[in-house]
Design a protein around this motif. Structure first.
Motif, short mmCIF file in Angstrom:
data_model
loop_
_atom_site.label_atom_id
_atom_site.label_comp_id
_atom_site.label_asym_id
_atom_site.label_seq_id
_atom_site.Cartn_x
_atom_site.Cartn_y
_atom_site.Cartn_z
N GLY A 1 0.82 -1.20 0.00
CA GLY A 1 0.00 0.00 0.00
C GLY A 1 0.85 1.25 0.00
O GLY A 1 0.57 2.22 -0.73
N ALA A 2 1.92 1.25 0.79
CA ALA A 2 2.85 2.38 0.81
C ALA A 2 3.56 2.51 -0.53
O ALA A 2 3.78 3.63 -1.04
CB ALA A 2 3.86 2.21 1.94
N LYS A 3 3.91 1.38 -1.14
CA LYS A 3 4.56 1.40 -2.46
C LYS A 3 3.63 2.03 -3.49
O LYS A 3 4.05 2.84 -4.33
CB LYS A 3 4.93 -0.02 -2.88
N TYR A 4 2.34 1.67 -3.43
CA TYR A 4 1.37 2.25 -4.38
C TYR A 4 1.24 3.76 -4.17
O TYR A 4 1.29 4.53 -5.15
CB TYR A 4 0.00 1.58 -4.22
N LEU A 5 1.07 4.18 -2.93
CA LEU A 5 0.89 5.61 -2.66
C LEU A 5 2.13 6.41 -3.06
O LEU A 5 2.02 7.53 -3.56
CB LEU A 5 0.55 5.82 -1.19
N ASN A 6 3.31 5.85 -2.84
CA ASN A 6 4.53 6.52 -3.27
C ASN A 6 4.60 6.64 -4.79
O ASN A 6 5.02 7.66 -5.34
CB ASN A 6 5.76 5.75 -2.77
N THR A 7 4.15 5.58 -5.47
CA THR A 7 4.18 5.57 -6.94
C THR A 7 3.23 6.61 -7.51
O THR A 7 3.57 7.35 -8.44
CB THR A 7 3.80 4.17 -7.47
N ASN B 1 12.69 -7.72 -15.25
CA ASN B 1 11.59 -8.13 -14.40
C ASN B 1 11.71 -7.56 -12.99
O ASN B 1 12.81 -7.50 -12.43
CB ASN B 1 11.52 -9.65 -14.32
N THR B 2 10.59 -7.17 -12.44
CA THR B 2 10.53 -6.76 -11.03
C THR B 2 9.43 -7.56 -10.34
O THR B 2 8.58 -8.16 -11.00
CB THR B 2 10.21 -5.26 -10.89
N ALA B 3 9.44 -7.58 -9.04
CA ALA B 3 8.36 -8.21 -8.27
C ALA B 3 7.85 -7.19 -7.25
O ALA B 3 8.64 -6.76 -6.39
CB ALA B 3 8.86 -9.47 -7.56
N PRO B 4 6.57 -6.76 -7.35
CA PRO B 4 5.59 -7.17 -8.36
C PRO B 4 5.90 -6.59 -9.73
O PRO B 4 6.64 -5.61 -9.84
CB PRO B 4 4.28 -6.62 -7.80
N ALA B 5 5.31 -7.19 -10.77
CA ALA B 5 5.69 -6.91 -12.15
C ALA B 5 5.22 -5.55 -12.65
O ALA B 5 5.57 -5.17 -13.77
CB ALA B 5 5.16 -8.01 -13.07
N PHE B 6 4.43 -4.83 -11.88
CA PHE B 6 4.02 -3.48 -12.31
C PHE B 6 5.26 -2.62 -12.61
O PHE B 6 5.25 -1.78 -13.50
CB PHE B 6 3.17 -2.80 -11.24
N GLY B 7 6.31 -2.82 -11.81
CA GLY B 7 7.51 -2.03 -11.99
C GLY B 7 8.24 -2.29 -13.29
O GLY B 7 9.13 -1.53 -13.67
N SER B 8 7.86 -3.38 -14.01
CA SER B 8 8.48 -3.68 -15.30
C SER B 8 7.90 -2.83 -16.43
O SER B 8 8.48 -2.78 -17.52
CB SER B 8 8.29 -5.16 -15.64
N LEU B 9 6.76 -2.19 -16.19
CA LEU B 9 6.11 -1.40 -17.23
C LEU B 9 6.88 -0.10 -17.44
O LEU B 9 7.04 0.70 -16.51
CB LEU B 9 4.65 -1.12 -16.86
N GLY B 10 7.33 0.13 -18.67
CA GLY B 10 8.12 1.31 -18.95
C GLY B 10 7.31 2.58 -19.11
O GLY B 10 7.82 3.68 -18.91
N ASN B 11 6.03 2.45 -19.45
CA ASN B 11 5.16 3.61 -19.61
C ASN B 11 4.55 3.96 -18.26
O ASN B 11 3.83 3.16 -17.67
CB ASN B 11 4.08 3.30 -20.64
N GLU B 12 4.83 5.17 -17.77
CA GLU B 12 4.37 5.56 -16.43
C GLU B 12 2.85 5.56 -16.32
O GLU B 12 2.29 5.17 -15.28
CB GLU B 12 4.91 6.94 -16.08
N THR B 13 2.15 5.97 -17.37
CA THR B 13 0.69 5.97 -17.34
C THR B 13 0.16 4.56 -17.23
O THR B 13 -0.76 4.28 -16.45
CB THR B 13 0.12 6.65 -18.61
N TYR B 14 0.72 3.64 -18.02
CA TYR B 14 0.31 2.24 -17.94
C TYR B 14 0.52 1.69 -16.54
O TYR B 14 -0.32 0.96 -15.99
CB TYR B 14 1.11 1.40 -18.94
N LEU B 15 1.67 2.01 -15.96
CA LEU B 15 1.99 1.55 -14.61
C LEU B 15 0.95 2.03 -13.61
O LEU B 15 0.39 1.23 -12.83
CB LEU B 15 3.37 2.05 -14.21
N LYS B 16 0.64 3.32 -13.62
CA LYS B 16 -0.27 3.88 -12.63
C LYS B 16 -1.71 3.39 -12.81
O LYS B 16 -2.41 3.13 -11.83
CB LYS B 16 -0.21 5.41 -12.68
N SER C 1 -2.81 0.48 -14.27
CA SER C 1 -2.96 -0.94 -13.90
C SER C 1 -2.78 -1.14 -12.40
O SER C 1 -3.52 -1.92 -11.77
CB SER C 1 -1.97 -1.80 -14.68
N PHE C 2 -1.82 -0.46 -11.80
CA PHE C 2 -1.56 -0.59 -10.37
C PHE C 2 -2.75 -0.06 -9.55
O PHE C 2 -3.09 -0.59 -8.49
CB PHE C 2 -0.28 0.15 -10.01
#
Length: 506
Positions: free
Chosen positions: A180-186, A330-345, A347-348
């Motif tokens: 949850g903290a990782k998501y809010l930071n992102t 690859n990262t775990a979780p794999a959201f961090g593997s997405l290079g497009n910041e909009t896609y990352l935010k 989907s996450f």
């Protein structure tokens, strides 16, 4: 209660004449159910079974439980199998799915997919063993009761199981504070100290944990599972349509391997395997779910539905995301593997319900264990009393405070999954159910059941011995691999410090 089998055990007794007297709480109903089951001879290690099947016995006892709590303000035996399926979907269709691409990148695509199917089959088998045991003992409230029963009713087994049970659930809550903290930071660009974000997630989760029955939580579970599915599907689609994964082209073109890369060591391989196993293994909650079903005989319907969905979703997400991000990115979780910041935010963000709800589910299971023991035989279990609600809220507050501490002390995702898998899944994923099988078959066919049942007996015996050995491997080799991985991570400065304000977002 005459059942038509002609046995004196089936004739009305003095206890049956008191059926109309409804106790004030669920605990009295459970005691009565236990007496009924004992009288009919269905209990493991008790008297011999009679003509009834365990299904028939459990249905009668559960029916009595429902009847006895009918006048209570808070009723527990209220979950249908679709609602139980919703709880299972919310437990298994979760954030940990996004660790599969990393596991496949370590193990290789072919071994990763094979292990996914094998672990799913093992968990299905052991979950059905758990269900069979609970059908014989409808008074079971949680895995702690079950642990005591399968280990010859020793109280030490109960307390050992209870400690492992609370630790496992609290670690999972801590994992969700961390994520949850990782998501809010992102999303916010680290607008608040990471410790503060973890505390905010813990507080929100505490509020969402307050409902006291699984019947109520099942509605939120459906919502959580749906949004998680959308989240992982979006991440998979985005991985396929974006130009490059994050970090490209620092390590060249993405490399996809069918088998493990040369030099892959035991530590990495074992951690990847345990990440897969952790996502599947959730039998620790099953006795609690079954204890609140109106018709526990329908539990396999929910179990089969979620298992089939797991195999397809886990395999597809893991394979497709790995295929587009490769071994290097690859990262775990794999959201961090997405290079497009909009896609990352985007989907996450769809993962928010499960980040909150799955921690809520495990907190509720733990709180039930504590609350039911403190208030056994009192009106606070079955009525809306101030003492009952304040105590329930207080227990949850303590659990979420401990989860917050864990999130800050162990601030890493993949290794935390592996650590929980090694310490807890060894017992609750494998060893317990091998022992439960031995106890049930011994009760049904005698101490030499593996001889008297022929090839079926030997196969069952040897398979469950092997199942226990897998648990021992998790506990020994898995713990070693995880601890070594954590040590290596700290040496490489891959983790932030405890109670750190450092940004842990993607």
């Amino acid at each position: 209660m005459a059942l038509g089998f002609g046995s004196t055990a089936d004739k009305p007794t003095d206890s049956d004449s008191n059926d109309a007297k409804k106790p004030d709480d669920f605990q009295d109903a459970e005691k009565q159910a236990s007496i009924d089951a004992e009288r009919r001879g269905s209990r493991v290690g008790g008297v011999n079974r009679r003509d009834m099947t365990s299904d028939d016995e459990a249905s009668i006892s559960v029916g009595k439980q429902i009847e006895l709590e009918a006048g209570n303000a808070i009723q527990y035996r209220t979950c249908s199998w679709p609602k139980t399926a919703a709880l299972l979907f919310s437990e298994y269709i979760c954030l940990a799915i996004m660790s599969f691409p990393w596991s496949y990148s370590v193990l290789g695509l072919v071994p990763g997919l094979i292990l996914t199917v094998v672990v799913a089959a093992l968990v299905l088998y052991t979950s059905l063993t758990c269900w069979e045991f609970c059908m014989r003992h409808p008074e079971i409230r949680d895995v702690c009761d079950l642990g005591q029963m399968i280990f010859y009713n020793h109280k030490a087994a109960f307390w050992f199981t209870a400690v492992m049970f609370i630790l496992n659930n609290t670690f999972i809550q801590g994992l969700h504070c961390l994520v949850g903290a990782k998501y809010l930071n992102t999303i916010t660009g680290h607008s608040v100290c990471t410790v503060g974000f973890s505390a905010i997630v813990a507080l929100i989760s505490w509020v969402c944990s307050l409902p006291r029955t699984f019947n109520t939580l099942a509605k939120a579970a459906t919502f959580s599972a749906l949004f998680t599915f959308i989240s992982v599907m979006l991440a998979t689609i985005f991985a396929g349509i974006e130009d490059h994964p994050t970090g490209y082209p620092d390590q060249g073109e993405p490399i996809v391997l069918a088998i493990p890369a040369a030099g892959t060591g035991f530590v990495m391989g074992m951690n990847a395997f345990m990440n897969i196993s952790y996502t599947f293994i959730g039998q620790i909650t099953l006795p609690s779910f079954i204890a609140e079903m109106k018709e526990p005989r329908d539990f396999p319907k929910a179990l089969w539905a979620v298992t089939i969905a797991e195999v397809f979703v886990f395999s597809l997400v893991g394979a497709i995301v790995y295929a587009y991000t490769g071994t290097q990115y690859n990262t775990a979780p794999a959201f961090g593997s997405l290079g497009n910041e909009t896609y990352l935010k985007v989907s996450f963000s769809f993962m928010i319900p499960t980040i909150i709800f799955l921690g809520v589910l495990y907190a509720s299971v733990s709180a039930r264990f504590i609350f039911f023991r403190f208030f056994s035989g009192s009106k606070h279990m079955s009525s809306h009393t101030v003492v009952g609600w304040v105590s329930w809220a207080g227990i949850l507050a303590c659990l979420w405070f401990l989860a917050f501490i864990i999130a800050e002390v162990i601030p890493f995702f993949s290794d935390l999954l592996s650590l929980m898998s090694a310490l807890f899944d060894s017992f609750f994923g494998f060893i317990f159910w091998g022992v439960a099988y031995f106890r049930m078959r011994q009760n049904d066919y005698g101490r030499t059941y593996f001889k008297t049942r022929g090839i079926r007996g030997w196969l069952g015996f040897l398979f469950n011995v092997w199942l226990c050995m897998v648990g021992v491997l998790f506990l020994t080799g898995g713990t070693y691999a995880t601890v070594q991985s954590i040590i290596d991570g700290y040496k490489a400065d891959n983790f932030g410090g405890a109670f750190s304000c450092d940004n842990n977002g993607f």
